[in-house]
Design a protein around this motif. Structure first.
Motif: not given
Length: 68
Positions: A2-16
């Motif tokens: 869902n959208g919330r999970e996408f934002v969480r994973r994309a945020r984690r990707f960007a930080r990494a």
């Protein structure tokens, strides 16, 4: 996914990867918002995201699906 999970994973990707990111819910209409990584962006809905839509969103952000 869902959208919330996408934002969480994309945020984690960007930080990494040391990339700047932000999510702006005011950019979308209704239940949509816009997620930015650097200069690239994609529109995110709050509900379920279809696999084809997910692939297009990752392409918009320049993220390899295997890295995500």
């Amino acid at each position: 996914m869902n959208g919330r999970e996408f934002v969480r994973r994309a945020r984690r990707f960007a930080r990494a990867n040391g990339l700047e990111w932000h999510f702006d819910p005011a950019w979308g209409k209704g239940s949509h918002g816009r997620f930015f990584i650097g200069e690239r962006f994609t529109t995110v809905q709050h509900g379920e995201i279809a696999m084809k839509t997910l692939a297009n969103m990752l392409r918009d952000l320049g993220i390899n699906r295997r890295e995500f």
